[in-house]
Design an enzyme around this catalytic site. Structure first.
Site, mmCIF file in Angstrom:
data_model
loop_
_atom_site.group_PDB
_atom_site.id
_atom_site.type_symbol
_atom_site.label_atom_id
_atom_site.label_comp_id
_atom_site.label_asym_id
_atom_site.label_seq_id
_atom_site.Cartn_x
_atom_site.Cartn_y
_atom_site.Cartn_z
ATOM 1 N N ASP A 130 0.809 -1.319 0.032
ATOM 2 C CA ASP A 130 -0.065 0.019 0.176
ATOM 3 C C ASP A 130 0.816 1.227 0.174
ATOM 4 O OD1 ASP A 130 -1.920 1.884 0.427
ATOM 5 O OD2 ASP A 130 -3.066 0.504 1.921
ATOM 6 N N SER A 141 -7.165 4.367 -1.486
ATOM 7 C CA SER A 141 -6.973 2.873 -1.346
ATOM 8 C C SER A 141 -8.185 2.385 -1.692
ATOM 9 C CB SER A 141 -6.353 2.749 0.114
ATOM 10 O OG SER A 141 -5.022 3.096 0.334
ATOM 11 N N GLU A 148 -1.231 -7.771 2.588
ATOM 12 C CA GLU A 148 -1.201 -6.253 2.499
ATOM 13 C C GLU A 148 0.032 -5.611 3.559
ATOM 14 O OE1 GLU A 148 -3.401 -2.049 1.819
ATOM 15 O OE2 GLU A 148 -3.797 -3.206 3.546
ATOM 16 N N ASP A 175 2.310 2.435 3.631
ATOM 17 C CA ASP A 175 1.407 3.629 3.146
ATOM 18 C C ASP A 175 1.285 4.488 4.153
ATOM 19 O OD1 ASP A 175 -0.680 4.974 1.485
ATOM 20 O OD2 ASP A 175 -1.821 4.454 3.354
ATOM 21 N N HIS A 177 2.387 8.430 4.355
ATOM 22 C CA HIS A 177 1.786 9.817 4.755
ATOM 23 C C HIS A 177 1.985 10.671 5.826
ATOM 24 C CE1 HIS A 177 -2.407 9.027 2.776
ATOM 25 N NE2 HIS A 177 -2.079 7.682 2.789
ATOM 26 N N ASP A 223 -1.561 -0.049 -4.657
ATOM 27 C CA ASP A 223 -2.698 0.535 -5.178
ATOM 28 C C ASP A 223 -2.494 1.976 -5.617
ATOM 29 O OD1 ASP A 223 -2.001 1.156 -2.501
ATOM 30 O OD2 ASP A 223 -3.876 1.061 -1.580
ATOM 31 N N HIS A 224 -1.530 2.542 -5.176
ATOM 32 C CA HIS A 224 -1.083 4.111 -5.352
ATOM 33 C C HIS A 224 0.115 4.206 -4.943
ATOM 34 C CE1 HIS A 224 -1.919 4.962 -1.434
ATOM 35 N NE2 HIS A 224 -3.126 4.338 -1.277
ATOM 36 N N HIS A 264 -1.651 11.243 -1.510
ATOM 37 C CA HIS A 264 -1.298 10.194 -2.534
ATOM 38 C C HIS A 264 -0.838 10.968 -3.920
ATOM 39 C CE1 HIS A 264 -4.538 7.162 -0.921
ATOM 40 N NE2 HIS A 264 -3.327 7.374 0.115
#
Length: 525
Positions: free
Chosen positions: A85, A131, A310, A315, A319, A358-359, A456
């Site tokens: 992620d 996500s 995952e 992720d 962030h 996912d990104h 993102h």
């Protein structure tokens, strides 16, 4: 131009070379010949169609025969879907270089040998996905709006997922493993349907009612002490789940007649960062959870399994612009991939592994403009990340609780001395409730790294695949839209997602509440 041709004499009439009767015979012969050609072409088309059908059947038959030399692809028994992620190409470069620095040798990064292409990630309503929409594209093969969990963008109706098709149509065992809450957007998009990702109590109910065989992660708060009073752990136990809350409990669990399924909830919310773990930590790592999941899902199983994995906190660290926590989560993800490869190589080679993201999160750059607007130095400094011993999140919490000042925490856990001007900047960030991100940016700047956002980005993400049958790997080569990855998988395994969607046509995708809308949850998308 026409005058050149007007001056030419008209052609004289020519005597026919054949009589009218003979000419009729030749016309008839031409017609017969033309019909023969048409019939031949139709026969060739039919032959091609037959061959195509045979190839498609071979792709989805699940036959145990060895692959031939005709280019056909045989359906594997097991499918493992790995999602890093928020992990973009620069993040993998960062982790590879940190492995090399820490080990003192050239990095043996497992994903380098699995790389087959890249993936476009936009959602139905934005060039930058979240996500929920990103995972839904993989699970359902359709674009949807940001915040949507396996529902269509037009009517917000449930769409069939790969996990549902695997369980219902192929009778495969299923599993979800994540370092976030197991109800978080990505795992949720494979085993639930909700109009908004923050409906996590609602998602938790669906995950249990789906009878997912193995669920390991965080999120206990969505199973007990819920606002609706539902004791979801009791319901889970009634449905044959053993509930475990520690690594030891997970390790000792074995499938039995009364508890054929396991629900591991190791934290109220997300699992802790790898960088914050100590010798007394009772939470399992992602690698440990996946090893257990593979053991359980493959035991006495002729129908195969679908396992979603995952690396969620990759992720979260991005962030927070926390490069130290970020690279350590990726290294843990790499160790997990090694465990997966070992399973494929030594336990069950009839397995396809696909991996992607996912990104991208954070807009990470390995190189940054200096703060004084001078021309940048062509360098970044792994050594300044290697000394960091605590996540920015945890450092900020120590400051918020009054245990340490921001100068003290950065000196002790990041080996950084904060001057007066920087102290003022960090203090102002604390007053805005943004000290975690400010610490992350401060550490990154001293390592020569840059972040462009706390959110993102639209960067294409890497695509990975591994299988003993290299023709399976070749399916995913090149640049693909995220929905196409799902379509490759559904075609290969013979999943009929439209049929699942029809079964769900009356499913209510909202329970009328948003149960997890605290600012902390909204921050990490």
């Amino acid at each position: 131009m026409d005058s050149n041709y007007d001056s030419l004499p008209a052609p004289e009439p020519r005597t026919p070379l054949i009589s009218s009767a003979a000419e009729g015979w030749f016309v008839h012969r031409r017609v017969v010949l033309l019909l023969a050609i048409v019939v031949g072409l139709l026969s060739l088309i039919a032959l091609v169609a037959s061959i195509t059908s045979i190839v498609l059947i071979a792709k989805s038959s699940g036959s145990d025969d060895d692959d031939g030399d005709d280019g056909t692809v045989r359906r594997p028994k097991n499918l493992i879907f790995m999602l890093s992620d928020g992990c973009g190409p620069a993040s993998y470069t960062l982790a590879r270089r940190m492995i090399k620095y820490l080990n003192g040798t050239e990095a043996d990064f497992i994903f380098d040998s699995w790389l087959v292409g890249n993936v476009q990630t936009h959602s139905s309503d934005s060039l930058i996905t979240d996500s929920a929409a990103g995972a839904t594209a993989y699970s359902c093969g359709r674009k949807t709006y940001n915040d949507a969990i396996a529902v269509d963008p037009e009517h917000k109706r449930a769409m069939g997922t790969i996990l549902e098709a695997a369980a219902k149509q192929r009778h495969m065992k299923t599993g979800l493993v994540a370092t976030s809450r197991i109800t978080h957007a990505s795992p949720a998009s494979f085993a639930s349907h909700a109009q908004h990702r923050d409906m996590e109590d609602f998602i938790a109910i669906q995950e249990v009612m789906h009878d997912v065989d193995v669920m390991l992660g965080g999120g206990m708060r969505h199973f007990v002490n819920r606002t609706d009073g539902v004791d979801l752990l009791r319901i889970a136990r009634d449905r044959g789940y053993a509930v475990v809350t520690t690594k030891d409990g997970m390790d000792t669990y074995q499938i039995s007649k009364n508890t054929p399924r396991v629900l591991g909830l190791f934290s109220s919310s997300d699992l802790m960062y790898t960088i914050d773990r100590t010798s007394t930590t009772t939470q399992p790592t992602l690698e440990e959870m996946v090893k257990k999941a593979l053991q359980l899902l493959s035991k006495d199983n002729e129908n195969g399994f679908f396992l979603f994995i995952e690396g969620s906190r990759i992720d979260h660290a991005a962030h927070q612009n926390d490069a130290a926590a970020h690279y350590q989560e990726i290294i843990q993800y790499d160790l997990t991939a090694r465990a997966v490869k070992n399973f494929v190589d030594k336990v069950d080679s009839d397995t396809l592994v696909v991996g992607t993201s996912d990104h991208e999160t954070g807009g990470l750059s390995l190189g940054v403009n200096p703060g004084d607007y001078t021309y940048p130095v062509y360098a970044w400094y792994p050594q300044n990340l290697a000394v960091v011993r605590m996540s920015a999140e945890k450092m900020a919490n120590l400051v918020a609780k009054g245990n340490m000042t921001v100068q003290e925490v950065l000196l002790q856990y990041a080996n950084l001395t904060v001057n007066t001007n920087d102290t003022a900047v960090l203090t102002a960030a604390q007053e805005r409730g943004q000290l975690t991100e400010a610490i992350g940016d401060y550490v990154a700047l001293h390592a020569g790294l840059g972040w462009s956002t706390w959110g993102h980005s639209a960067v294409d993400v890497n695509m990975y695949a591994y299988a003993k049958d290299k023709k399976l790997v070749d399916l995913f080569r090149g640049n693909n839209d995220n929905t196409q990855i799902s379509k490759y998988l559904t075609d290969l395994f013979g999943f009929d997602l439209d049929a699942i969607t029809k079964e769900l046509k009356n499913f209510n995708t909202t329970d009328g509440s948003l149960t997890s809308t605290s600012p902390a949850n909204r921050h990490v998308r």
